[in-house]
Design a protein around this motif. Sequence first.
Motif, mmCIF file in Angstrom:
data_model
loop_
_atom_site.group_PDB
_atom_site.id
_atom_site.type_symbol
_atom_site.label_atom_id
_atom_site.label_comp_id
_atom_site.label_asym_id
_atom_site.label_seq_id
_atom_site.Cartn_x
_atom_site.Cartn_y
_atom_site.Cartn_z
ATOM 1 N N UNK A 1 0.832 -1.206 0.000
ATOM 2 C CA UNK A 1 0.000 0.000 0.000
ATOM 3 C C UNK A 1 0.865 1.254 0.000
ATOM 4 N N UNK A 2 1.948 1.235 0.754
ATOM 5 C CA UNK A 2 2.890 2.353 0.740
ATOM 6 C C UNK A 2 3.437 2.582 -0.661
ATOM 7 N N UNK A 3 3.818 1.487 -1.308
ATOM 8 C CA UNK A 3 4.361 1.586 -2.663
ATOM 9 C C UNK A 3 3.313 2.127 -3.622
ATOM 10 N N UNK A 4 2.097 1.630 -3.505
ATOM 11 C CA UNK A 4 1.017 2.081 -4.379
ATOM 12 C C UNK A 4 0.748 3.569 -4.189
ATOM 13 N N UNK B 1 1.581 9.155 -6.622
ATOM 14 C CA UNK B 1 2.018 10.552 -6.552
ATOM 15 C C UNK B 1 3.232 10.826 -7.425
ATOM 16 N N UNK B 2 3.917 9.767 -7.869
ATOM 17 C CA UNK B 2 5.180 9.936 -8.598
ATOM 18 C C UNK B 2 4.948 10.030 -10.103
ATOM 19 N N UNK C 1 8.791 1.804 -9.901
ATOM 20 C CA UNK C 1 9.127 0.438 -9.511
ATOM 21 C C UNK C 1 9.292 -0.454 -10.721
ATOM 22 N N UNK C 2 8.394 -0.343 -11.695
ATOM 23 C CA UNK C 2 8.510 -1.143 -12.911
ATOM 24 C C UNK C 2 9.819 -0.855 -13.624
ATOM 25 N N UNK D 1 15.135 7.899 -1.750
ATOM 26 C CA UNK D 1 15.329 7.068 -0.558
ATOM 27 C C UNK D 1 14.024 6.449 -0.059
ATOM 28 N N UNK D 2 12.908 7.144 -0.228
ATOM 29 C CA UNK D 2 11.636 6.592 0.229
ATOM 30 C C UNK D 2 11.258 5.362 -0.591
ATOM 31 N N UNK D 3 11.445 5.453 -1.903
ATOM 32 C CA UNK D 3 11.133 4.323 -2.770
ATOM 33 C C UNK D 3 12.044 3.138 -2.465
ATOM 34 N N UNK D 4 13.336 3.384 -2.371
ATOM 35 C CA UNK D 4 14.273 2.283 -2.116
ATOM 36 C C UNK D 4 14.010 1.636 -0.756
ATOM 37 N N UNK D 5 13.584 2.425 0.236
ATOM 38 C CA UNK D 5 13.262 1.854 1.548
ATOM 39 C C UNK D 5 12.074 0.905 1.446
#
Length: 514
Positions: A339-342, A347-348, A366-367, A458-462
């Motif tokens: 859900x965090x990733x979604x 927003x990205x 991510x893709x 950094x948020x995405x990689x985390x």
Amino acid sequence: MNKKIIVFTTFSLLANFNAIAANQILVLGGGGNSEKDVTKTIFDESLQNLGNYLQSTKSWEETISFNHGHEKTEDILSKSFTSPNMAFTKKSYNSQIDAYKLKISNSAPGEQFLVYIDTHGAPPEASDTSHQVATNDGLTNIDRIKELTELAKSKNVKLAIVDLSCYSGNTQKLSEKDNSTCFISSTSSNNYAYADFARNFTNNLAKGKNLEDVFTDAMAATSSRGSPMINTPAGKYVSEKEALIESSLLYNLNDPISPSLNLLTNSMKESIKKTGACTQFSPDQEFLDLINQAENMSVKTSRFLIWEFKSQKTVDFSVLKKGLSDYADFQNDLKNSYLELENLENKSAKYTFNFPDKTNVTYTSNELLNIDTVAFNKIYQQQIEDVKNGPEPKLTEADIKYNEIFKKIKNNQDKTGVKITITESGPSYKESTIAFYRKFMDEYDKIKTKQDEISKNTELTRILSDIKRKSDKAYELSGTIAAEKSKFLTALYKSTQSKQEVMAVKNPCRDFIL
């Protein structure tokens, strides 16, 4: 895909044309492995078991269409089977189905035919009733087996279908409204198949044994994450119950070229869509109640239920229950990461690239990160080398119109700026084809540049790191559950099988005697 990954299938037809004559067996499968990289296939062990059984009984007339070209596989075929081998292709599959239709048409009531399948498998296409399996020259669906079932029923002969490929639960769809054919699958319609069930199944083949007993013995000895299925009354009941925990058997396969194989990711995304963010995961209570019932069975009953427990005084499923409970906690935790990733990707920015064989292709962050640019560029570089070393054919006008790159040539120069030589027949095949592949490589270079930029988020990689860590945990937990569930499902099967009302129902697998 068999893990056996995916994850592919062998087909065998067994027929008994009269009381004296030998059974007929057609062995098909082993498709999809690269002859350049290996001398064997992942199907060799089950193939050897099948050969051992055939040699021990001396009662089968064989036709073999299995893989072709792998040295160790061919050695098994030459030493353990009496018939010469032919390549397993889409054409040979169809020709063998035609041949068996003819055999069934000329058969007498009561004769037996078995179709045994062991190759790589894939999910169904939109138009398939069952699913796709791999031959040596690509995928083909196995829907034509339905033609055999209809013929067998009309001729009152016994027919059994054994599909040991990935996603083979889809083959069970061919048994709908048909209680005269035995269908056995090594896994469900949504899961991979694994080599251990195929190995156990072929290892339990024995003269005088019925196919239902072969199946249950194989299931009891199997500890992989697959979900074996059989269309007996007890088998259908057990499959319904196993479906309650099937998500706990899934895990991520990190394959950027084929993201559809990420079973856990896809399952989790579907769950998020259906249930929303607030729903809590828990072990299915119905399934836990069944486990509790099994634990409370008498010693006499438990010994009857499963051969593994003959030396035990009680049936202990505590490890299975704890595994399901741990997985439920993990599942909810992992769902929050998805859900965090979604939310982040909503927003990205999205990123669009233009490949020469398609229109624009758009990726999320991510893709994009999951694309192996190095692997793709190696593929296209090799294709360029192959073109350079190959012949220069003379192109026809139809060839030129067919290839999109030729349509884009204006003033002896395509849109990428690559100079193209024009011959009497059109552009130079080598130069234009090389330019075509280089355009792919240019796009993957752009993707690599964008990946480097995105990886600084950094948020995405985390979040992705959390998902990877939790997915690794999923693999560990699913293995624990899989190893324990086979004991429980075999016990559940045996208890259901022994009920008087079940024994009275027509059972084509029990009636199929080897």
